[in-house]
Design a protein around this motif. Sequence first.
Motif, PDB file in Angstrom:
ATOM      1  N   THR A 144       0.839  -1.251  -0.063  1.00 38.81           N
ATOM      2  CA  THR A 144       0.045   0.123   0.141  1.00 38.81           C
ATOM      3  C   THR A 144       0.793   1.452   0.046  1.00 38.81           C
ATOM      4  O   THR A 144       0.591   2.235  -0.619  1.00 38.81           O
ATOM      5  N   GLN A 145       1.781   1.499   0.934  1.00 37.55           N
ATOM      6  CA  GLN A 145       2.629   2.460   0.527  1.00 37.55           C
ATOM      7  C   GLN A 145       3.487   2.626  -0.558  1.00 37.55           C
ATOM      8  O   GLN A 145       3.594   3.513  -0.907  1.00 37.55           O
ATOM      9  N   CYS A 146       4.029   1.347  -0.943  1.00 42.12           N
ATOM     10  CA  CYS A 146       4.776   1.607  -2.214  1.00 42.12           C
ATOM     11  C   CYS A 146       3.950   2.142  -3.599  1.00 42.12           C
ATOM     12  O   CYS A 146       4.298   2.999  -4.092  1.00 42.12           O
ATOM     13  N   THR A 147       2.591   1.487  -3.575  1.00 38.52           N
ATOM     14  CA  THR A 147       1.683   2.096  -4.514  1.00 38.52           C
ATOM     15  C   THR A 147       1.267   3.367  -4.459  1.00 38.52           C
ATOM     16  O   THR A 147       1.263   4.356  -5.230  1.00 38.52           O
ATOM     17  N   SER A 148       1.246   3.871  -3.061  1.00 42.15           N
ATOM     18  CA  SER A 148       1.034   5.347  -2.848  1.00 42.15           C
ATOM     19  C   SER A 148       2.149   6.186  -3.297  1.00 42.15           C
ATOM     20  O   SER A 148       1.592   7.134  -3.703  1.00 42.15           O
ATOM     21  N   MET A 149       3.168   5.750  -3.073  1.00 44.62           N
ATOM     22  CA  MET A 149       4.353   6.749  -3.310  1.00 44.62           C
ATOM     23  C   MET A 149       4.275   6.702  -4.938  1.00 44.62           C
ATOM     24  O   MET A 149       4.696   7.755  -5.527  1.00 44.62           O
ATOM     25  N   LEU A 150       4.262   5.506  -5.529  1.00 46.17           N
ATOM     26  CA  LEU A 150       4.341   5.661  -7.196  1.00 46.17           C
ATOM     27  C   LEU A 150       3.245   6.409  -7.544  1.00 46.17           C
ATOM     28  O   LEU A 150       3.399   7.109  -8.459  1.00 46.17           O
ATOM     29  N   ASP A 151       1.914   6.403  -7.095  1.00 50.53           N
ATOM     30  CA  ASP A 151       0.820   7.191  -7.435  1.00 50.53           C
ATOM     31  C   ASP A 151       1.361   8.740  -7.366  1.00 50.53           C
ATOM     32  O   ASP A 151       0.851   9.578  -8.229  1.00 50.53           O
ATOM     33  N   LYS A 152       1.802   9.065  -6.192  1.00 51.70           N
ATOM     34  CA  LYS A 152       2.333  10.398  -6.019  1.00 51.70           C
ATOM     35  C   LYS A 152       3.359  10.742  -6.928  1.00 51.70           C
ATOM     36  O   LYS A 152       3.242  12.037  -7.446  1.00 51.70           O
ATOM     37  N   TYR A 153       4.076  10.069  -7.053  1.00 48.14           N
ATOM     38  CA  TYR A 153       5.444  10.176  -8.254  1.00 48.14           C
ATOM     39  C   TYR A 153       4.694  10.424  -9.634  1.00 48.14           C
ATOM     40  O   TYR A 153       5.173  11.358 -10.246  1.00 48.14           O
ATOM     41  N   MET A 154       4.012   9.446  -9.849  1.00 48.44           N
ATOM     42  CA  MET A 154       3.230   9.689 -11.474  1.00 48.44           C
ATOM     43  C   MET A 154       2.552  10.922 -11.558  1.00 48.44           C
ATOM     44  O   MET A 154       2.727  11.600 -12.481  1.00 48.44           O
ATOM     45  N   ASN A 155       1.696  11.172 -10.591  1.00 47.31           N
ATOM     46  CA  ASN A 155       0.936  12.596 -10.465  1.00 47.31           C
ATOM     47  C   ASN A 155       1.898  13.917 -10.620  1.00 47.31           C
ATOM     48  O   ASN A 155       1.366  14.765 -11.408  1.00 47.31           O
ATOM     49  N   GLU A 156       2.842  13.804  -9.823  1.00 49.88           N
ATOM     50  CA  GLU A 156       4.020  14.853  -9.775  1.00 49.88           C
ATOM     51  C   GLU A 156       4.694  14.977 -10.924  1.00 49.88           C
ATOM     52  O   GLU A 156       5.297  16.054 -11.577  1.00 49.88           O
ATOM     53  N   SER A 157       4.776  14.059 -11.516  1.00 51.11           N
ATOM     54  CA  SER A 157       5.729  13.845 -13.230  1.00 51.11           C
ATOM     55  C   SER A 157       4.959  14.563 -14.455  1.00 51.11           C
ATOM     56  O   SER A 157       5.525  14.185 -15.201  1.00 51.11           O
ATOM     57  N   LYS A 158       3.567  14.449 -14.198  1.00 48.78           N
ATOM     58  CA  LYS A 158       2.695  14.864 -15.309  1.00 48.78           C
ATOM     59  C   LYS A 158       2.929  16.230 -15.665  1.00 48.78           C
ATOM     60  O   LYS A 158       3.335  16.981 -14.979  1.00 48.78           O
TER      61      LYS A 158
END
Length: 158
Positions: A144-158
Amino acid sequence: MLIKEHVALIEKFYTAFNEKDAKTMAECYHEDLEFEDPAFGVLDYNEACAMWAMLLSGNNDIEITFKNAWSENEFGGVDWEAKYPFSKTGRKVHNVIDAKFEFKDGLIVGHRDYFDFYKWSRMALGMPGILLGWTGYLHKKVQTQCTSMLDKYMNESK
């Protein structure tokens, strides 16, 4: 000939990984990719490419080695190791991973990393990993923590 090409593709992927070149790693993946590992769970092409970029962008101390790359027709594998300080705790991790691949159109379409989650959690988390690393609870919490970090990274990279 395909077998040699697949082995060369695996070697290209891990050489790029060691050189912290997420772009070249992504070029080795087919757009229909399904990636899976114990920390992130199942990811698609965009998520897996973002995961590697995220992991490499914040970690200059990661050391990748690999050996025994092989291929038989549409399948292959490699033994690889990652040594790095875990970002949340600073604890040193030496993770030994068995990767399995499926190939399509000369690219990696299936990538599954297998490692001992309990052993990893003991190194990365210390006492919480020792006490809870064997439980589904901690495994799910880490995913859950890893996918949350990934989601945040992907949203900030847009």
